[in-house]
Design a protein around this motif. Structure first.
Motif, PDB file in Angstrom:
ATOM      1  N   LEU A 119      -1.111  -6.674   2.975  1.00  0.00           N
ATOM      2  CA  LEU A 119      -1.255  -5.529   2.080  1.00  0.00           C
ATOM      3  C   LEU A 119      -0.671  -4.270   2.698  1.00  0.00           C
ATOM      4  O   LEU A 119      -0.104  -3.425   1.987  1.00  0.00           O
ATOM      5  CB  LEU A 119      -2.731  -5.318   1.739  1.00  0.00           C
ATOM      6  CG  LEU A 119      -3.395  -6.449   0.946  1.00  0.00           C
ATOM      7  CD1 LEU A 119      -4.906  -6.246   0.874  1.00  0.00           C
ATOM      8  CD2 LEU A 119      -2.808  -6.528  -0.461  1.00  0.00           C
ATOM      9  N   ALA A 120      -0.791  -4.130   4.013  1.00  0.00           N
ATOM     10  CA  ALA A 120      -0.252  -2.945   4.680  1.00  0.00           C
ATOM     11  C   ALA A 120       1.267  -2.888   4.563  1.00  0.00           C
ATOM     12  O   ALA A 120       1.855  -1.803   4.592  1.00  0.00           O
ATOM     13  CB  ALA A 120      -0.670  -2.937   6.153  1.00  0.00           C
ATOM     14  N   GLU A 121       1.907  -4.060   4.422  1.00  0.00           N
ATOM     15  CA  GLU A 121       3.366  -4.104   4.281  1.00  0.00           C
ATOM     16  C   GLU A 121       3.796  -4.051   2.814  1.00  0.00           C
ATOM     17  O   GLU A 121       4.988  -4.199   2.507  1.00  0.00           O
ATOM     18  CB  GLU A 121       3.914  -5.381   4.915  1.00  0.00           C
ATOM     19  CG  GLU A 121       3.834  -5.418   6.433  1.00  0.00           C
ATOM     20  CD  GLU A 121       2.428  -5.742   6.924  1.00  0.00           C
ATOM     21  OE1 GLU A 121       1.708  -6.509   6.238  1.00  0.00           O
ATOM     22  OE2 GLU A 121       2.035  -5.208   7.985  1.00  0.00           O
ATOM     23  N   HIS A 122       2.839  -3.864   1.914  1.00  0.00           N
ATOM     24  CA  HIS A 122       3.100  -3.731   0.482  1.00  0.00           C
ATOM     25  C   HIS A 122       3.783  -4.966  -0.104  1.00  0.00           C
ATOM     26  O   HIS A 122       4.579  -4.869  -1.043  1.00  0.00           O
ATOM     27  CB  HIS A 122       3.952  -2.491   0.183  1.00  0.00           C
ATOM     28  CG  HIS A 122       3.380  -1.225   0.699  1.00  0.00           C
ATOM     29  ND1 HIS A 122       4.122  -0.077   0.897  1.00  0.00           N
ATOM     30  CD2 HIS A 122       2.108  -0.904   1.093  1.00  0.00           C
ATOM     31  CE1 HIS A 122       3.352   0.890   1.382  1.00  0.00           C
ATOM     32  NE2 HIS A 122       2.125   0.403   1.505  1.00  0.00           N
ATOM     33  N   ARG A 123       3.460  -6.112   0.430  1.00  0.00           N
ATOM     34  CA  ARG A 123       4.038  -7.342  -0.105  1.00  0.00           C
ATOM     35  C   ARG A 123       3.399  -7.686  -1.446  1.00  0.00           C
ATOM     36  O   ARG A 123       2.180  -7.727  -1.561  1.00  0.00           O
ATOM     37  CB  ARG A 123       3.828  -8.497   0.876  1.00  0.00           C
ATOM     38  CG  ARG A 123       4.577  -8.324   2.187  1.00  0.00           C
ATOM     39  CD  ARG A 123       4.231  -9.438   3.156  1.00  0.00           C
ATOM     40  NE  ARG A 123       4.928  -9.278   4.428  1.00  0.00           N
ATOM     41  CZ  ARG A 123       4.688 -10.006   5.509  1.00  0.00           C
ATOM     42  NH1 ARG A 123       3.764 -10.941   5.472  1.00  0.00           N
ATOM     43  NH2 ARG A 123       5.364  -9.805   6.624  1.00  0.00           N
ATOM     44  N   PHE A 124       4.240  -7.944  -2.425  1.00  0.00           N
ATOM     45  CA  PHE A 124       3.706  -8.345  -3.729  1.00  0.00           C
ATOM     46  C   PHE A 124       3.029  -9.705  -3.567  1.00  0.00           C
ATOM     47  O   PHE A 124       3.623 -10.634  -3.028  1.00  0.00           O
ATOM     48  CB  PHE A 124       4.823  -8.433  -4.766  1.00  0.00           C
ATOM     49  CG  PHE A 124       4.306  -8.553  -6.171  1.00  0.00           C
ATOM     50  CD1 PHE A 124       3.762  -7.453  -6.812  1.00  0.00           C
ATOM     51  CD2 PHE A 124       4.344  -9.762  -6.839  1.00  0.00           C
ATOM     52  CE1 PHE A 124       3.274  -7.548  -8.104  1.00  0.00           C
ATOM     53  CE2 PHE A 124       3.858  -9.879  -8.130  1.00  0.00           C
ATOM     54  CZ  PHE A 124       3.326  -8.766  -8.770  1.00  0.00           C
TER      55      PHE A 124
ATOM     56  N   GLY B  19       1.594 -12.294   1.972  1.00  0.00           N
ATOM     57  CA  GLY B  19       1.018 -11.487   0.903  1.00  0.00           C
ATOM     58  C   GLY B  19       0.009 -12.204   0.039  1.00  0.00           C
ATOM     59  O   GLY B  19      -0.532 -11.603  -0.898  1.00  0.00           O
ATOM     60  N   THR B  20      -0.269 -13.468   0.298  1.00  0.00           N
ATOM     61  CA  THR B  20      -1.245 -14.220  -0.497  1.00  0.00           C
ATOM     62  C   THR B  20      -2.660 -13.983   0.021  1.00  0.00           C
ATOM     63  O   THR B  20      -2.900 -14.030   1.221  1.00  0.00           O
ATOM     64  CB  THR B  20      -0.920 -15.722  -0.462  1.00  0.00           C
ATOM     65  OG1 THR B  20       0.297 -15.941  -1.160  1.00  0.00           O
ATOM     66  CG2 THR B  20      -2.016 -16.543  -1.109  1.00  0.00           C
TER      67      THR B  20
ATOM     68  N   ALA C  63      -2.896  -0.369  -2.080  1.00  0.00           N
ATOM     69  CA  ALA C  63      -2.202  -0.388  -0.797  1.00  0.00           C
ATOM     70  C   ALA C  63      -0.867   0.337  -0.857  1.00  0.00           C
ATOM     71  O   ALA C  63      -0.345   0.780   0.174  1.00  0.00           O
ATOM     72  CB  ALA C  63      -1.992  -1.841  -0.337  1.00  0.00           C
ATOM     73  N   LEU C  64      -0.315   0.491  -2.060  1.00  0.00           N
ATOM     74  CA  LEU C  64       0.973   1.165  -2.220  1.00  0.00           C
ATOM     75  C   LEU C  64       0.881   2.659  -1.908  1.00  0.00           C
ATOM     76  O   LEU C  64       1.899   3.293  -1.637  1.00  0.00           O
ATOM     77  CB  LEU C  64       1.492   0.990  -3.649  1.00  0.00           C
ATOM     78  CG  LEU C  64       1.738  -0.444  -4.127  1.00  0.00           C
ATOM     79  CD1 LEU C  64       2.163  -0.436  -5.590  1.00  0.00           C
ATOM     80  CD2 LEU C  64       2.783  -1.129  -3.262  1.00  0.00           C
ATOM     81  N   PHE C  65      -0.325   3.214  -1.933  1.00  0.00           N
ATOM     82  CA  PHE C  65      -0.476   4.665  -1.866  1.00  0.00           C
ATOM     83  C   PHE C  65      -1.154   5.142  -0.588  1.00  0.00           C
ATOM     84  O   PHE C  65      -1.502   6.320  -0.474  1.00  0.00           O
ATOM     85  CB  PHE C  65      -1.297   5.149  -3.068  1.00  0.00           C
ATOM     86  CG  PHE C  65      -0.726   4.718  -4.384  1.00  0.00           C
ATOM     87  CD1 PHE C  65       0.347   5.393  -4.951  1.00  0.00           C
ATOM     88  CD2 PHE C  65      -1.242   3.609  -5.040  1.00  0.00           C
ATOM     89  CE1 PHE C  65       0.882   4.986  -6.159  1.00  0.00           C
ATOM     90  CE2 PHE C  65      -0.715   3.199  -6.251  1.00  0.00           C
ATOM     91  CZ  PHE C  65       0.350   3.886  -6.816  1.00  0.00           C
ATOM     92  N   VAL C  66      -1.371   4.249   0.381  1.00  0.00           N
ATOM     93  CA  VAL C  66      -2.068   4.623   1.617  1.00  0.00           C
ATOM     94  C   VAL C  66      -1.274   4.136   2.817  1.00  0.00           C
ATOM     95  O   VAL C  66      -0.366   3.313   2.693  1.00  0.00           O
ATOM     96  CB  VAL C  66      -3.498   4.037   1.649  1.00  0.00           C
ATOM     97  CG1 VAL C  66      -4.337   4.569   0.495  1.00  0.00           C
ATOM     98  CG2 VAL C  66      -3.454   2.515   1.628  1.00  0.00           C
ATOM     99  N   ALA C  67      -1.664   4.652   3.979  1.00  0.00           N
ATOM    100  CA  ALA C  67      -0.949   4.287   5.200  1.00  0.00           C
ATOM    101  C   ALA C  67      -1.884   3.768   6.287  1.00  0.00           C
ATOM    102  O   ALA C  67      -1.458   3.593   7.420  1.00  0.00           O
ATOM    103  CB  ALA C  67      -0.173   5.494   5.728  1.00  0.00           C
ATOM    104  N   SER C  68      -3.148   3.524   5.952  1.00  0.00           N
ATOM    105  CA  SER C  68      -4.100   3.033   6.948  1.00  0.00           C
ATOM    106  C   SER C  68      -5.192   2.246   6.245  1.00  0.00           C
ATOM    107  O   SER C  68      -5.398   2.375   5.031  1.00  0.00           O
ATOM    108  CB  SER C  68      -4.727   4.200   7.720  1.00  0.00           C
ATOM    109  OG  SER C  68      -5.566   4.960   6.867  1.00  0.00           O
ATOM    110  N   ASP C  69      -5.918   1.444   7.031  1.00  0.00           N
ATOM    111  CA  ASP C  69      -7.005   0.678   6.436  1.00  0.00           C
ATOM    112  C   ASP C  69      -8.141   1.581   5.982  1.00  0.00           C
ATOM    113  O   ASP C  69      -8.838   1.277   5.016  1.00  0.00           O
ATOM    114  CB  ASP C  69      -7.501  -0.393   7.407  1.00  0.00           C
ATOM    115  CG  ASP C  69      -8.064   0.182   8.695  1.00  0.00           C
ATOM    116  OD1 ASP C  69      -7.718   1.326   9.054  1.00  0.00           O
ATOM    117  OD2 ASP C  69      -8.861  -0.517   9.362  1.00  0.00           O
ATOM    118  N   ALA C  70      -8.336   2.717   6.664  1.00  0.00           N
ATOM    119  CA  ALA C  70      -9.371   3.664   6.244  1.00  0.00           C
ATOM    120  C   ALA C  70      -9.040   4.253   4.879  1.00  0.00           C
ATOM    121  O   ALA C  70      -9.888   4.335   3.984  1.00  0.00           O
ATOM    122  CB  ALA C  70      -9.527   4.771   7.280  1.00  0.00           C
TER     123      ALA C  70
END
Length: 417
Positions: free
Chosen positions: A56-61, A85-86, A101-108
């Protein structure tokens, strides 16, 4: 009447708001220092973990480029994993998880945005319950698991979809009920099991057109949701189910299959025994519902649905703590003594605190996990025993709502056209 309805909705939604904020505060307290604080501070959650572990951090569909893999460890053992991404859930949960996940840059940041998007579904669930059972909706709105689990995983979505299906059934909107069960099924799969009691209810009513509409909508919605993923990447679409098939009943499963045996039960054995138990139990529940309908003239759809859910929870290879959220609406929709609700909430609290404090103790240099371990064992077995008892109690219960034409929805809710 209107004033009473407004007071009811204010009370129910206000209670949900308070517990939702407490739930966010619980998880957010260690959002910035998650790995070090997660179990110690009881703020563990799957949302932050899977943000890093599932692409999710890599924005994988999700699913399209994903796959299920078997990894050989240095010691010769093997583990299973999902890559590309699964996620280990059906496609609708994966899509919902991917979007913020598309709009953030950290898990927090991901936890906070995900919580913001999830919270309205809890309010909608409470609103629908209040429309059906009035003040009994407080058994959802005041349930402590809303604090522990609202933002532990994405289960508020499937709870809302299932309650929406029950509301549509109550209003005799059969196509909508079937469609919402499909949405629930492709969020967390188990609402698929509720299609059988819905079909039996409509069959008992002699409502063949409604039966066709419900089943056709379920099938159509399922094709619409899954079709593109299945065509684009059959392997990626199937990966969550392959993952669950190969998943062992290990220390992370929190199920009776782990705690009830000294030696691990082989996964192949569980893959045979668990579906068999579920099939036999569901058939027994549906059959009892039919016998009850022959005596009382009404098929007990909600009662059978609740019983099948308890069976799924107690027999499953994995019993994640947040599964309690699935059960909460049925305490509202069926007339039970309040002690059943209170007892389950107590065992659930023991499980939640005991589990994560035990995990924390396991990671310390000189682990001393006496009290957490005892609380966890009591919680696991107490909750399992409760589910077995609730299977019977739910089947024998009476619904907490009246007929849709006699009582009708709350005045603030839209009336049926």
């Amino acid at each position: 009447m209107l004033w009473a309805a407004r007071r009811l909705l204010a009370g129910v939604l206000g209670a949900v708001a308070v517990l939702t904020l407490l739930g966010f505060a619980l998880k957010n307290q260690c959002a910035e220092n998650y790995a070090q604080q997660r179990d110690k501070a009881l703020c563990s959650n799957d949302i932050q973990v899977l943000y890093s572990n599932r692409g999710l951090a890599e924005h994988r569909f999700p699913y399209v480029n994903g796959e299920f893999v078997t990894v050989t460890n240095p010691d010769g053992s093997t583990t299973v994993d999902l890559v590309g991404g699964t996620l280990e859930y059906p496609v609708l949960t994966g899509l919902f998880a991917w979007f913020p996940a598309l709009f953030v840059a950290s898990d927090a940041g991901y936890l906070r945005l995900t919580a913001l998007l999830l919270a309205p579904f809890s309010f909608l669930t409470a609103l629908l319950l209040a429309g059906m059972v009035r003040w009994r909706a407080l058994l959802y709105a005041l349930a402590p698991p809303l604090v522990w689990y609202s933002f532990h995983n994405w289960d508020l979505l499937v709870v809302c979809a299932t309650v929406g299906a029950c509301h549509a059934w109550w209003r005799e909107r059969w196509a909508l009920a079937g469609g919402l069960l499909a949405v629930g099924a492709w969020l967390k799969f188990w609402p698929l099991l509720l299609l059988a009691p819905l079909a039996l209810d409509l069959l008992h009513r002699g409502h063949r057109r409604g039966l066709v509409r419900a089943v056709a909508t379920f099938v159509g919605a399922s094709v619409l949701v899954n079709g593109a993923f299945l065509v684009a990447s059959p392997e990626g679409w199937w990966a969550p189910y392959a993952f669950q098939q190969h998943r062992a009943a290990d220390i992370t499963s929190n199920s009776v299959w782990y705690w009830g045996f000294e030696e691990p039960v082989p996964t192949d054995t569980l893959n045979t025994v668990v579906p068999l138990l579920l099939l036999l139990g569901a058939a027994a529940a549906c059959g009892y519902g039919w016998l009850r309908a022959s005596r009382e003239g009404v098929y007990p759809f909600v009662q059978v649905a609740a019983a099948v859910l308890t069976l799924f929870m107690v027999t499953n290879k994995a019993h994640s703590p947040q599964y309690t959220l699935w059960l909460l609406p049925f305490f509202c929709l069926l007339r039970l003594r309040w002690g059943w609700w209170a007892a389950y909430m107590a065992f659930d609290l023991l499980t939640y605190v005991g589990l994560f404090r035990w995990y924390y103790a396991l990671g310390t240099p000189a682990p001393d996990y006496g009290l957490p371990y005892q609380a966890l064992v009591l919680g696991v077995w107490g909750r399992a025993a409760m589910l077995v008892l609730l299977f019977v109690v739910f089947l024998r219960a009476q619904p907490a709502f009246g007929g849709n034409t006699r009582d009708g929805p709350l005045p603030l809710l839209p009336a049926r056209a």
